[in-house]
Every structure is written in structure tokens, then in C-alpha cells.
Design a protein around this motif. Structure first.
Motif, PDB file in Angstrom:
ATOM      1  N   GLU A 466       0.821  -1.215   0.000  1.00  0.00           N
ATOM      2  CA  GLU A 466       0.000   0.000   0.000  1.00  0.00           C
ATOM      3  C   GLU A 466       0.850   1.259   0.000  1.00  0.00           C
ATOM      4  OE1 GLU A 466      -2.706  -0.248   3.216  1.00  0.00           O
ATOM      5  OE2 GLU A 466      -3.750  -2.033   2.435  1.00  0.00           O
ATOM      6  N   ASP A 467       1.808   1.330   0.924  1.00  0.00           N
ATOM      7  CA  ASP A 467       2.623   2.543   1.023  1.00  0.00           C
ATOM      8  C   ASP A 467       3.642   2.648  -0.117  1.00  0.00           C
ATOM      9  OD1 ASP A 467       1.215   3.045   3.320  1.00  0.00           O
ATOM     10  OD2 ASP A 467       2.774   2.248   4.657  1.00  0.00           O
ATOM     11  N   ASP A 468       4.131   1.528  -0.566  1.00  0.00           N
ATOM     12  CA  ASP A 468       5.148   1.529  -1.617  1.00  0.00           C
ATOM     13  C   ASP A 468       4.581   0.931  -2.911  1.00  0.00           C
ATOM     14  OD1 ASP A 468       7.024   2.509   0.247  1.00  0.00           O
ATOM     15  OD2 ASP A 468       7.465   0.463   0.921  1.00  0.00           O
ATOM     16  N   SER A 469       3.359   1.268  -3.231  1.00  0.00           N
ATOM     17  CA  SER A 469       2.715   0.675  -4.406  1.00  0.00           C
ATOM     18  C   SER A 469       3.454   1.024  -5.697  1.00  0.00           C
ATOM     19  CB  SER A 469       1.259   1.139  -4.487  1.00  0.00           C
ATOM     20  OG  SER A 469       1.200   2.559  -4.578  1.00  0.00           O
ATOM     21  N   ARG A 470       3.977   2.248  -5.774  1.00  0.00           N
ATOM     22  CA  ARG A 470       4.703   2.639  -6.990  1.00  0.00           C
ATOM     23  C   ARG A 470       5.981   1.830  -7.149  1.00  0.00           C
ATOM     24  NH1 ARG A 470       8.640   6.613  -8.246  1.00  0.00           N
ATOM     25  NH2 ARG A 470       8.504   7.336 -10.430  1.00  0.00           N
ATOM     26  N   LYS A 471       6.685   1.591  -6.079  1.00  0.00           N
ATOM     27  CA  LYS A 471       7.901   0.791  -6.142  1.00  0.00           C
ATOM     28  C   LYS A 471       7.586  -0.675  -6.432  1.00  0.00           C
ATOM     29  CE  LYS A 471      10.481   3.796  -2.967  1.00  0.00           C
ATOM     30  NZ  LYS A 471      11.239   3.856  -1.690  1.00  0.00           N
ATOM     31  N   VAL A 472       6.518  -1.164  -5.833  1.00  0.00           N
ATOM     32  CA  VAL A 472       6.129  -2.550  -6.097  1.00  0.00           C
ATOM     33  C   VAL A 472       5.778  -2.726  -7.571  1.00  0.00           C
ATOM     34  CG1 VAL A 472       4.406  -4.321  -5.605  1.00  0.00           C
ATOM     35  CG2 VAL A 472       5.368  -2.972  -3.737  1.00  0.00           C
ATOM     36  N   GLU A 473       5.045  -1.770  -8.105  1.00  0.00           N
ATOM     37  CA  GLU A 473       4.682  -1.856  -9.510  1.00  0.00           C
ATOM     38  C   GLU A 473       5.904  -1.733 -10.412  1.00  0.00           C
ATOM     39  OE1 GLU A 473       1.830  -2.596 -12.391  1.00  0.00           O
ATOM     40  OE2 GLU A 473       1.707  -2.645 -10.194  1.00  0.00           O
ATOM     41  N   ALA A 474       6.890  -0.935  -9.985  1.00  0.00           N
ATOM     42  CA  ALA A 474       8.127  -0.816 -10.769  1.00  0.00           C
ATOM     43  C   ALA A 474       8.866  -2.147 -10.830  1.00  0.00           C
ATOM     44  CB  ALA A 474       9.021   0.267 -10.173  1.00  0.00           C
ATOM     45  N   VAL A 475       8.850  -2.900  -9.737  1.00  0.00           N
ATOM     46  CA  VAL A 475       9.495  -4.215  -9.732  1.00  0.00           C
ATOM     47  C   VAL A 475       8.730  -5.185 -10.618  1.00  0.00           C
ATOM     48  CG1 VAL A 475      10.130  -6.179  -8.296  1.00  0.00           C
ATOM     49  CG2 VAL A 475      10.497  -3.857  -7.448  1.00  0.00           C
ATOM     50  N   LEU A 476       7.409  -5.208 -10.484  1.00  0.00           N
ATOM     51  CA  LEU A 476       6.600  -6.163 -11.241  1.00  0.00           C
ATOM     52  C   LEU A 476       6.612  -5.872 -12.739  1.00  0.00           C
ATOM     53  CD1 LEU A 476       3.531  -6.466  -8.828  1.00  0.00           C
ATOM     54  CD2 LEU A 476       5.506  -7.995  -9.024  1.00  0.00           C
ATOM     55  N   GLN A 477       6.803  -4.618 -13.116  1.00  0.00           N
ATOM     56  CA  GLN A 477       6.777  -4.251 -14.524  1.00  0.00           C
ATOM     57  C   GLN A 477       8.138  -4.352 -15.198  1.00  0.00           C
ATOM     58  OE1 GLN A 477       4.176  -3.659 -16.385  1.00  0.00           O
ATOM     59  NE2 GLN A 477       2.648  -3.661 -14.758  1.00  0.00           N
TER      60      GLN A 477
END
Length: 727
Positions: A466-477
Motif C-alpha cells: 500500500e505505502d510503496d505501491s509505486r515501487k512494487v509496480e516498478a518491480v513487477l513491470q
């Protein structure tokens, strides 16, 4: 005037003939023209030319004797035969045409016809006849009024008539002084010689049409045969080169010594490419090969990501190994230890804002080659020539960015960013991921030649969804493979099921386009499986279990032969305890010529023992499972894609803390089950409540091809069996 009708006949329009009435003062009588009906039936099929006149009307064509009439005899139905014999009569069997004479014509205006010494003046229609009066009387009225000419016309009677353009139309008194109402249309069938297609070369046309049809038919048959021949022999879902294939992790210093210095090197690695092929390995992952002060003991103390340790060789040796592996259709992934360069990355990123657009500039990296090899495309390599390949480098320079560009330029197929979890707290973490991914994409050459990026599952675990959603999405993408370690030693079979379910049913399977899972049980950072499991044979069982899981399995060098850790009961090598699991590989007994190094050369680390039972048949077992995994969608696919969802295609069932079963399935395919015994004793289990039976495809007891049932399945300690279930 003749016109060509639609039916191919010649149509001739004859004007109706209207004879002027008798001029009483001049004493002129019009020349009669009579046509007679043979009977009433014929009269009903031939229209009358003149209407029935009134009783007092003296019709010019009446049979009543008049001056200038050719015949002064009244015609009756019984006198037709007599008429046919009269001079100047031209008729057929049913209808006759009586020659007409005109007493009021000038001798120069008509022809003289001699019949039996009698002279008659032939009637010339083009000079004297301009119209014909219409008739609406029926055949019955003709027979009832003897003074009416029963004149029936047909087309063949007027074939000799022509239209004279120089004759002025005249009015008919019976028509009220008006021109003729209608004309008579005559149709004459056109001669076949007048059609253009009659002169065509029809034999040649028929031959051409026939052979054209035959050629077209043969072409269609050839097309169908070609399409059938090019149809795939099977219908398997496609996957990329890193998806579902087997990785083999190597520590080069402990794999093969080629220069006889006791330490493995890159040339020795390249010369053992046949061994990877025998195992069915598709990707070789190289652990740290970079320069360190005390390599290989201090391999973690990396100082530069673009310089190879001199102990392993130079760039020529590296390119020799890369090119040799590529010739065997084996890709290469290189580990990048990021931990020693965290501070440098932070300093570089603070100088450049995250929102700044990344510019690109052209850079050339030197490519070192070897004269005894060929490059990836099969072209000959010249050692003396210093080849330089243009590539793209991000203007925002840092040591990792430069290193990625350098190694991809020299043929590496993928980069493993080890220690990436140490950067997740940085504000520019997402921009770093995008930057490194952009570099790898610039080297892509199609779906089968994509460059990949790997990282550990610890990166996602270190981020808050939730807090690091942008970073998580950067890893997954921007990541292709997520490395996950399975700990079967500490957690047992029940803990293994929990761990796999958590990963497969987690965020990585939430969307189809997310990274695949890269499983490993042994690695450079873990202890040897053969030393931790109850029996050394269980290491091969663990490898088989890992190879049957959904995702991409990885084998750590030596686990396939049951390689154990270095034993040091006296504690003489406690200072090297962190590398006890990196002892040199002991090659199989069936290949005595394949030693780690020469017999009189001491290896850099003492040799460790291996399990003889595993080593005896490891090549056959691993290759069998590799072949099965390569050809079977039920195993190499990590899930079932349906309605934009990724559904798991596995099921793990545990019987107790030692026996574990993993089932793999795929729509319209056979299901497979691997049953492994990680206990220390032989066990017999009844699994008939779950499965009935199937064909053995891999085991260590020589039962491949046999049909087994699950009501009394016996497995010895460290044994496994893979069965193809009945449909």
C-alpha cells in the motif's frame, strides 16, 4: 430497314401498304394484292391487313370484277387449288402470294413479266406502295363477307420488299388522310457465318480451358499439402526462453580447471558445455566472476563490475565460454552483486532528480574475442581485430548502468541484480528500475532473444503493497524472474506446501504479465542439500520436486550428484567456513577422464564426498525430467490463463511430514504426479483415495514404462517417482 433483334434475328420494318381509293372521275382502279387462307385455322393465326369495310364500300382489293384486276373471280375456300395454278401466283402449301398489277403505272416504273405468252406488269412496292392499312377483322369476318380480301401476311412473303428512301409517304383515305398507324416487323434468322465467334479456334480454346482447369486444381492440391505439412505436430502454448526452462547455477572457480592451477576457470566452463546439454540445461547462471582481492575465497569483496578476476581468465576466455554455450543453445545469466556499490548508487542518484528525463548517448564497448570460436551469430572471429559494438548508455552514469551495458554488449543474456532489496528505501528506486530495464530492452532482438532482469523475492517482501505501491509496480513491470528459495530442511514437507501456496497465490499471480517464479533449493548462499537432508540421496529427490513445480527451476552445481559440504572435523579450515559448500565438483565415475583438475594438482579447496547412488544415474534422471518439462505444458506452464486471469495448475498434498505429492495439470493434457520421500526410512503408503494409477516416467528403481497403482506405493529413503496419471 433491317435491324438486329435481341434474339439474333434480322428484323425488317415494312410500312403498311395503303392503296388509294378508286378515282371515279379518272376511272383508275388500284391494282389488287390478295393473299388467301387455306382454311379457317390458318386464318386465325394470320392478322388481316385491312379492316372490314362497310357494305357500300368498294374495296380496292375486292374480288368484284374491276378494270385492271388480274383475276375477276370471287375467291371461295373451294377455289384455292384453282388459284394456285394461276399465272403469276407464288404460294406455298398453305399460303400464297398473288402477283399484283397496276394499270395506272407508267411502263418505265414497273417490270414486265411474261407468263404463258401473257404480259403482266409486276407490282413494284418501293415506287407505288408506301403504307399498308391496318386490319382488325377476324378470320370469321373474312369468310362472311365475300367482298373482303382475306389477305394474311407472313414475314417470308415480304423478303423481296425494300424500303425506298426516295418515296414520299402518302396519306390513305381510309385512314382519314393520316400516315400509316403501324408497321410490319419481319424477322429473318441471321446466318451463322455472320457471328464473330464462329471463326474462333475452338479446339485450341477447349485444350487451353481444360489444362487451365487441371493446373488450377493441381495448384489447390499443392497448397493444401503445403499447409498440412507446415502444421505443427503438437499444440503447445508458447513460452519465452527463460520461462519454465532449467537454470544451472555455477561457481566457476569450483567447476572445471583448464589451465591446471587448481582453480576453475572460464575456459574450463566453456569446454564442459556438453555436460549442460546432457542434463537438459538451457540457462547457465554464473555467480560472481568479478575481480576481488582474495578471489575465490573473498569472492564477495567485489571492486569492479566490469573486470573479470584474473584467476578465472580474461575477456577472451569469457567470450570463448559465452560463444561455446551459445553454440549449444544455452543462454548465460550473470550475477551482479550490488551490496558493495550501494553508497555509490545513492550518491549518483542524489545528483540527478528522479523526474529528470533520461537522455541517451552512443558509446562503444570493446569486445574481446577468441580466434578458436565463433560469435553468437556464427560469424568467424579474428583475434587481431579489435571489434567495437555501438550500444546505448544512459547519460545518468553509475557503475551498475555501465556494467549492464558492458556485459550485454559482450553476449550476456540476462542480469541478476543481487542485493537489490538494499535499495528499496531509496526515493529514486523506481526510476533506477526503469532505467536498467530500458537498457536491457535496447539489446532485444525479438521474442527469442530478449534480455532479462532478475531479482530476489526479498525485494517484494521488503516493500509495503500500500505505502510503496509505486515501487512494487516498478518491480513487477521491469523484472522478468523473481528468485524464491524453498527451505525444505527447516520447514519439512508441510512447511514447503505452505511456502509454495503463499508465493503462487500471492501478488505474482495476480496478473498474467507479472514475473515468473525462479525456484531454488540450493545456491551459493545456502548449505548443501545432501548435507542437510536425512540421506544424501534426498538431494536428487529435492531437485526432482523442484523441477516439477510451476515456474523456472534452478539446480545448484553438484546437487544433481549429491555433493556434500567440505568436512573439517579438526577445525583446520574454520576461516573458510563460509565457502565449505563451494568445494570443487567431482565428476561422475562413468567419466574418469573428466576430473576437476589433474591428479597431481591440489584444488584450491579440498574435494568433498558425493552420494554414489545419486551420481550413478543423475544424468539420466535429470535429462528425463528436463525432456518431460520441455515437452509437457502441464509442467512447464506456471498456470492456466483464462479470462485475463492466471489460475494455478498445481496441487500439493502431504501425507505426513516426510511424504509429499505434487500434481501438475493443464487443460486437455495428461496430469503428472511426483511422490517424494524425504524421510530416513522406507515407507509404504496407500494413496488410492487420491489417485488410482498411471505410467511411471522417472524413478531410480528401473520402473520407467510400467503401470503402477497407488493403493500400496513403496518408496525408500530419499526416493522419488514421477507418474503420468490416467485421463
Amino acid at each position: 430497314m433491317s435491324d438486329l433483334a435481341e434474339n439474333g434475328l434480322i428484323s425488317t420494318i415494312l410500312p403498311e401498304v395503303c392503296y388509294p381509293s378508286l378515282n371515279a372521275t379518272a376511272g383508275l382502279v388500284s391494282t389488287p394484292m390478295s393473299e388467301f387462307l387455306a382454311d379457317e385455322e390458318a386464318a386465325s393465326t394470320r392478322p388481316l391487313l385491312t379492316p372490314s369495310p362497310p357494305a357500300e364500300f368498294d374495296h380496292p382489293l375486292s374480288i368484284t370484277p374491276s378494270t385492271g384486276m388480274a383475276y375477276e373471280r370471287q375467291i371461295s375456300p373451294t377455289s384455292i387449288d384453282e388459284l394456285s395454278s394461276l399465272p403469276g401466283l407464288n404460294c406455298d402449301a398453305t399460303l400464297g402470294f398473288v402477283g399484283l398489277t397496276a394499270t395506272d403505272m407508267h411502263p418505265n416504273e414497273h417490270n414486265i413479266i411474261h407468263h404463258n405468252d401473257e404480259v403482266q406488269q409486276e407490282f413494284i412496292p418501293t415506287r407505288s406502295v408506301q403504307s399498308v392499312m391496318e386490319s382488325s377483322s377476324s378470320s370469321s369476318s373474312v369468310m362472311q363477307e365475300p367482298t373482303v380480301c382475306a389477305q394474311l401476311l407472313s414475314s417470308h412473303h415480304y423478303q423481296h420488299l425494300t424500303k425506298a428512301s426516295d418515296v414520299d409517304p402518302f396519306a390513305c383515305q381510309e385512314n382519314g388522310g393520316k400516315p400509316p398507324l403501324t408497321g410490319l416487323q419481319l424477322a429473318v434468322r441471321k446466318s451463322p457465318d455472320d457471328f464473330c465467334f464462329m471463326s474462333w479456334n475452338w479446339p485450341l480454346i477447349r485444350k487451353f480451358s481444360f489444362w487451365s482447369a487441371v493446373s488450377l486444381l493441381m495448384a489447390c492440391v499443392c497448397i493444401v499439402i503445403t499447409l498440412i505439412a507446415r502444421l505443427p505436430t503438437d499444440c503447445k502454448p508458447h513460452h519465452a526462453w527463460w520461462q519454465g526452462t532449467i537454470f544451472y547455477e555455477v561457481f566457476p572457480a569450483s567447476f572445471k580447471d583448464d589451465n591446471s592451477d587448481g582453480i576453475g576457470d572460464l575456459r574450463g566452463l566453456g569446454k564442459q558445455a556438453f555436460y549442460f546439454t546432457s542434463l537438459g540445461v538451457k540457462v547457465v547462471r554464473l555467480n560472481s566472476i568479478f575481480h576481488a582481492d582474495y578471489y575465490p575465497e573473498g569472492y564477495e569483496d567485489v571492486q569492479n563490475l566490469t573486470e573479470i578476476s584474473p584467476v578465472l581468465g580474461n575477456m577472451k576466455d569469457f567470450n570463448f565460454a559465452i560463444n561455446t554455450l551459445h553454440k549449444h543453445n544455452i543462454s548465460v545469466v550473470l550475477d551482479f552483486p550490488l551490496s558493495p556499490f550501494i553508497e555509490q548508487l545513492r550518491l549518483t542518484e542524489k545528483e540527478v532528480p528522479a523526474e529528470t528525463d533520461v537522455s541517451v548517448k552512443e558509446t562503444s564497448w570493446p569486445v574481446h574475442t577468441d580466434s578458436t570460436t565463433e560469435d553468437k551469430t556464427g560469424r568467424n572471429i579474428n583475434v587481431e581485430a579489435s571489434n567495437r559494438i555501438n550500444t546505448k548508455q544512459i547519460h545518468n552514469d553509475n557503475i551498475v548502468t555501465n556494467a549492464i551495458s558492458f556485459w550485454l554488449t559482450n553476449g550476456v543474456d540476462g542480469i541478476y541484480l543481487k542485493g537489490l532489496e538494499c535499495l528499496v528505501s531509496e526515493p529514486n528506486f523506481a526510476s533506477l528500475m526503469q532505467e536498467w530495464r530500458r537498457i536491457t530492452k535496447s539489446f532485444n532482438k525479438g521474442f527469442g532473444h530478449e534480455k532479462i532482469v532478475m531479482c530476489s523475492m526479498d525485494v517484494i517482501n521488503a516493500l509495503d503493497p500500500e505505502d510503496d505501491s509505486r515501487k512494487v509496480e516498478a518491480v513487477l513491470q521491469n523484472i522478468d524472474l523473481i528468485d524464491v528459495r524453498l527451505d525444505i530442511v527447516s520447514n519439512g514437507t508441510r512447511g514447503l506446501k505452505t511456502q509454495v501456496d503463499k508465493v503462487v497465490k500471492g501478488i505474482l499471480f495476480s496478473k498474467p504479465g507479472y514475473p515468473w517464479i525462479h525456484w531454488h533449493m540450493g545456491s551459493i548462499g545456502t548449505k548443501r542439500l545432501a548435507s542437510q537432508l536425512p540421506t544424501a540421496n534426498a538431494s536428487l529427490a529435492a531437485v526432482a520436486l523442484e523441477m516439477i513445480l510451476p515456474g523456472t527451476p534452478s539446480i545448484f552445481y553438484g546437487d544433481e550428484v549429491g555433493l556434500e559440504e567440505l568436512k573439517d572435523p579438526e577445525g583446520e579450515m574454520n576461516d573458510l567456513k563460509h565457502i565449505h559448500h563451494l568445494s570443487p565438483l567431482q565428476w561422475p565415475a562413468q567419466h574418469p577422464e573428466l576430473r576437476f583438475t589433474l591428479p597431481h594438482i591440489l584444488p584450491w579447496l579440498p574435494l568433498s564426498s558425493v552420494s554414489s547412488n545419486v551420481a550413478a544415474g543423475h544424468e539420466t534422471i535429470v535429462q528425463t525430467i528436463s525432456k518431460l518439462r520441455e515437452d509437457t505444458p502441464s509442467i512447464y506452464m506456471d498456470g492456466v490463463y483464462k479470462d485475463n486471469e492466471k489460475l494455478p495448475n498445481y496441487e500439493i498434498r502431504t501425507v505426513d511430514n516426510n511424504i509429499v505429492t505434487v500434481e501438475r495439470s493443464y487443460p486437455r493434457r495428461h496430469s503428472y504426479v511426483v511422490v517424494s520421500n524425504f524421510g530416513s526410512q522406507t515407507q509404504t503408503k496407500d494413496l488410492s483415495s487420491i489417485y488410482y494409477g498411471g505410467e511411471v516416467v522417472a524413478d531410480l528403481q528401473g520402473r520407467v514404462g510400467r503401470y503402477l497403482t497407488f493403493h500400496a506405493l513403496t518408496l525408500s529413503a530419499g526416493e522419488f517417482i514421477i507418474i503420468k496419471l490416467d485421463k
